[in-house]
Each structure stands twice: as C-alpha cells, then as structure tokens.
Design a protein around this motif. Structure first.
Motif, PDB file in Angstrom:
ATOM      1  N   ALA A  33       0.825  -1.218   0.000  1.00  0.00           N
ATOM      2  CA  ALA A  33       0.000   0.000   0.000  1.00  0.00           C
ATOM      3  C   ALA A  33       0.852   1.258   0.000  1.00  0.00           C
ATOM      4  CB  ALA A  33      -0.956  -0.013   1.193  1.00  0.00           C
ATOM      5  N   GLU A  34       1.863   1.333   0.864  1.00  0.00           N
ATOM      6  CA  GLU A  34       2.722   2.517   0.916  1.00  0.00           C
ATOM      7  C   GLU A  34       3.509   2.685  -0.371  1.00  0.00           C
ATOM      8  OE1 GLU A  34       5.135   3.005   4.411  1.00  0.00           O
ATOM      9  OE2 GLU A  34       3.600   2.046   5.652  1.00  0.00           O
ATOM     10  N   ALA A  35       4.026   1.599  -0.912  1.00  0.00           N
ATOM     11  CA  ALA A  35       4.786   1.671  -2.163  1.00  0.00           C
ATOM     12  C   ALA A  35       3.896   2.133  -3.310  1.00  0.00           C
ATOM     13  CB  ALA A  35       5.405   0.312  -2.482  1.00  0.00           C
ATOM     14  N   ASP A  45       1.231   4.123  -3.008  1.00  0.00           N
ATOM     15  CA  ASP A  45       0.999   5.550  -2.804  1.00  0.00           C
ATOM     16  C   ASP A  45       2.199   6.361  -3.276  1.00  0.00           C
ATOM     17  OD1 ASP A  45      -1.482   5.031  -1.715  1.00  0.00           O
ATOM     18  OD2 ASP A  45      -0.773   5.089   0.368  1.00  0.00           O
ATOM     19  N   GLU A  46       3.409   5.886  -2.941  1.00  0.00           N
ATOM     20  CA  GLU A  46       4.631   6.587  -3.352  1.00  0.00           C
ATOM     21  C   GLU A  46       4.805   6.567  -4.866  1.00  0.00           C
ATOM     22  OE1 GLU A  46       9.407   6.041  -2.790  1.00  0.00           O
ATOM     23  OE2 GLU A  46       8.104   5.456  -1.121  1.00  0.00           O
ATOM     24  N   ALA A  47       4.555   5.421  -5.490  1.00  0.00           N
ATOM     25  CA  ALA A  47       4.667   5.324  -6.949  1.00  0.00           C
ATOM     26  C   ALA A  47       3.654   6.238  -7.621  1.00  0.00           C
ATOM     27  CB  ALA A  47       4.455   3.878  -7.399  1.00  0.00           C
ATOM     28  N   GLU A  48       2.464   6.308  -7.060  1.00  0.00           N
ATOM     29  CA  GLU A  48       1.431   7.188  -7.623  1.00  0.00           C
ATOM     30  C   GLU A  48       1.877   8.646  -7.552  1.00  0.00           C
ATOM     31  OE1 GLU A  48      -2.769   8.498  -5.969  1.00  0.00           O
ATOM     32  OE2 GLU A  48      -2.761   6.374  -6.580  1.00  0.00           O
ATOM     33  N   ARG A  49       2.435   9.055  -6.418  1.00  0.00           N
ATOM     34  CA  ARG A  49       2.920  10.441  -6.274  1.00  0.00           C
ATOM     35  C   ARG A  49       4.030  10.734  -7.269  1.00  0.00           C
ATOM     36  NH1 ARG A  49       2.233   9.214  -0.838  1.00  0.00           N
ATOM     37  NH2 ARG A  49       4.435   8.681  -0.595  1.00  0.00           N
ATOM     38  N   ASP A  50       4.975   9.782  -7.426  1.00  0.00           N
ATOM     39  CA  ASP A  50       6.120  10.004  -8.310  1.00  0.00           C
ATOM     40  C   ASP A  50       5.738   9.972  -9.786  1.00  0.00           C
ATOM     41  OD1 ASP A  50       7.676  10.182  -6.068  1.00  0.00           O
ATOM     42  OD2 ASP A  50       8.564   8.180  -6.276  1.00  0.00           O
ATOM     43  N   LEU A  51       4.875   9.039 -10.162  1.00  0.00           N
ATOM     44  CA  LEU A  51       4.550   8.842 -11.577  1.00  0.00           C
ATOM     45  C   LEU A  51       3.452   9.763 -12.086  1.00  0.00           C
ATOM     46  CD1 LEU A  51       4.672   4.944 -11.650  1.00  0.00           C
ATOM     47  CD2 LEU A  51       6.409   6.529 -12.487  1.00  0.00           C
ATOM     48  N   ILE A  52       2.525  10.090 -11.246  1.00  0.00           N
ATOM     49  CA  ILE A  52       1.370  10.877 -11.695  1.00  0.00           C
ATOM     50  C   ILE A  52       1.430  12.270 -11.065  1.00  0.00           C
ATOM     51  CG2 ILE A  52      -1.136  10.827 -12.016  1.00  0.00           C
ATOM     52  CD1 ILE A  52      -1.018   7.839 -11.504  1.00  0.00           C
ATOM     53  N   GLU A  53       2.620  12.785 -11.012  1.00  0.00           N
ATOM     54  CA  GLU A  53       2.896  14.094 -10.433  1.00  0.00           C
ATOM     55  C   GLU A  53       2.075  15.182 -11.131  1.00  0.00           C
ATOM     56  OE1 GLU A  53       6.984  16.407 -10.105  1.00  0.00           O
ATOM     57  OE2 GLU A  53       7.201  14.247  -9.979  1.00  0.00           O
ATOM     58  N   GLY A  54       1.428  16.029 -10.367  1.00  0.00           N
ATOM     59  CA  GLY A  54       0.686  17.153 -10.938  1.00  0.00           C
ATOM     60  C   GLY A  54      -0.733  16.824 -11.370  1.00  0.00           C
ATOM     61  N   PHE A  55      -1.121  15.568 -11.306  1.00  0.00           N
ATOM     62  CA  PHE A  55      -2.481  15.178 -11.672  1.00  0.00           C
ATOM     63  C   PHE A  55      -3.232  14.763 -10.412  1.00  0.00           C
ATOM     64  CE2 PHE A  55      -0.123  14.349 -15.577  1.00  0.00           C
ATOM     65  CZ  PHE A  55      -0.923  14.985 -16.507  1.00  0.00           C
ATOM     66  N   SER A  56      -4.492  15.037 -10.413  1.00  0.00           N
ATOM     67  CA  SER A  56      -5.315  14.619  -9.288  1.00  0.00           C
ATOM     68  C   SER A  56      -6.194  13.461  -9.745  1.00  0.00           C
ATOM     69  CB  SER A  56      -6.189  15.798  -8.827  1.00  0.00           C
ATOM     70  OG  SER A  56      -6.996  15.406  -7.767  1.00  0.00           O
ATOM     71  N   LEU A  57      -6.000  12.300  -9.133  1.00  0.00           N
ATOM     72  CA  LEU A  57      -6.787  11.130  -9.509  1.00  0.00           C
ATOM     73  C   LEU A  57      -8.061  11.081  -8.670  1.00  0.00           C
ATOM     74  CD1 LEU A  57      -4.051   8.359  -9.718  1.00  0.00           C
ATOM     75  CD2 LEU A  57      -5.027   9.691 -11.569  1.00  0.00           C
ATOM     76  N   THR A  58      -9.126  10.693  -9.313  1.00  0.00           N
ATOM     77  CA  THR A  58     -10.379  10.521  -8.573  1.00  0.00           C
ATOM     78  C   THR A  58     -10.260   9.278  -7.695  1.00  0.00           C
ATOM     79  OG1 THR A  58     -11.376   9.101 -10.244  1.00  0.00           O
ATOM     80  CG2 THR A  58     -11.674  11.501 -10.521  1.00  0.00           C
ATOM     81  N   PRO A  59     -11.027   9.198  -6.629  1.00  0.00           N
ATOM     82  CA  PRO A  59     -10.989   7.992  -5.787  1.00  0.00           C
ATOM     83  C   PRO A  59     -11.293   6.718  -6.595  1.00  0.00           C
ATOM     84  CG  PRO A  59     -12.127   9.749  -4.633  1.00  0.00           C
ATOM     85  CD  PRO A  59     -11.867  10.241  -6.027  1.00  0.00           C
ATOM     86  N   ALA A  60     -12.191   6.822  -7.555  1.00  0.00           N
ATOM     87  CA  ALA A  60     -12.536   5.642  -8.369  1.00  0.00           C
ATOM     88  C   ALA A  60     -11.331   5.187  -9.201  1.00  0.00           C
ATOM     89  CB  ALA A  60     -13.725   5.953  -9.268  1.00  0.00           C
ATOM     90  N   LEU A  61     -10.583   6.136  -9.759  1.00  0.00           N
ATOM     91  CA  LEU A  61      -9.411   5.793 -10.573  1.00  0.00           C
ATOM     92  C   LEU A  61      -8.294   5.221  -9.687  1.00  0.00           C
ATOM     93  CD1 LEU A  61      -8.198   5.648 -13.337  1.00  0.00           C
ATOM     94  CD2 LEU A  61      -7.533   8.029 -13.141  1.00  0.00           C
TER      95      LEU A  61
END
Length: 158
Positions: free
Chosen positions: A14-16, A18-34
């Motif tokens: 789970a933590e990894a 979250d970290e990958a999401e922050r690093d890879l999708i920088e500047g985008f806001s993902l919806t909870p569903a996505l």
C-alpha cells in the motif's frame, strides 16, 4: 493464487503504491474511483501466473513416485516473493510409465543439450540454416562448380 493473495499483496504494498502514484502521476489529481481501479489492477496482476523474465527462475525436481516404480520429472517456474509467499507455477511434467518409456528434457545450458540432441552446435546450425535458406533449388545440379563450393565454405567460416 487466490483472491485473498491479491488482497494481501495490495495491503503489503500500500505505501509503495501511494509513493509510486505520487512520483509517476505528479501534478495530476486522480479521482478515488481511478485510484481504486489502479489498485485493483495490481491486485489482479499479482494473482496471475506470469513472471517477468528478469525475475524468473526454474526448479526441476526428479525422482521416483512412492506408489509406482517409474520416475517423474516436475519443472516449476519460480517468480519473486510477494506478501510473504513465493510465487510459482508448474511449467511442465514428464512421467515414465507403461505408456511412455522415456523422455529427454534439456535444462540449464540448453545450447549444449540442443547440440547433443541435434548433433550440431547452435553456432554452426543457425548460420547453416540461414545460408541454406538463401539457396534456391535451381542452384543444385549434378556437378557443382568448384568456385561455388569455395564461396559457401568461406561464407560458413565467417
């Protein structure tokens, strides 16, 4: 690998994630569903019997069955562990018995085994097949030209 395993992998990483999401999708806001869909993909992928070629090994077990007097060979693909469990799948199986009398199964250095089975080393076989494929049937006659023979010998020695 069952549904529970996918959930355990998701929780363990789970933590990894979250970290990958922050690093890879920088500047985008993902919806909870996505965000949930991306985690579901990881959950499903962890249950598949697929291993990345870089993180992939083999294990071969050979022996005699307890109830039968015939040898058995089992081959397993081994992947990396995740969520405290080694990932593996049975890749192949060979059993000698009343119906099948023998089997040849190359492992480890396949090029050496193939040279024994094919009676020619792959470094010789591959160029030979390539060169032979270039020769048209019309080029074969009863009396080969000595110059053609020399050219082919030079081509094979390269």
């Amino acid at each position: 690998m069952g549904v529970d395993y996918g959930l355990r992998v998701r929780e363990a990483f789970a933590e990894a994630l979250d970290e990958a999401e922050r690093d890879l999708i920088e500047g985008f806001s993902l919806t909870p569903a996505l965000r949930e869909a991306l985690r579901k993909i990881m959950e499903f992928a962890s249950r598949k019997q697929w291993f990345h070629p870089r993180d992939h090994g083999h294990m071969v077990i050979a022996g005699m069955e307890e109830a039968k007097p015939f040898p058995v060979l089992l081959e397993y693909d081994i992947g990396t562990p995740a969520a405290g469990k080694l990932r593996y799948r049975k890749a192949d199986e060979a059993r000698v018995g009343e119906e099948s009398h023998n089997t040849v199964a190359p492992f480890a250095q396949r090029d050496i085994m193939n040279s024994v089975i094919q009676d020619i080393h792959p470094r010789v076989y591959d160029p030979f097949v390539t060169a032979a494929a270039r020769v048209s049937p019309e080029e074969f006659d009863d009396e080969p030209d000595p110059g053609d023979i020399q050219e082919r010998e030079e081509a094979f020695s390269r």
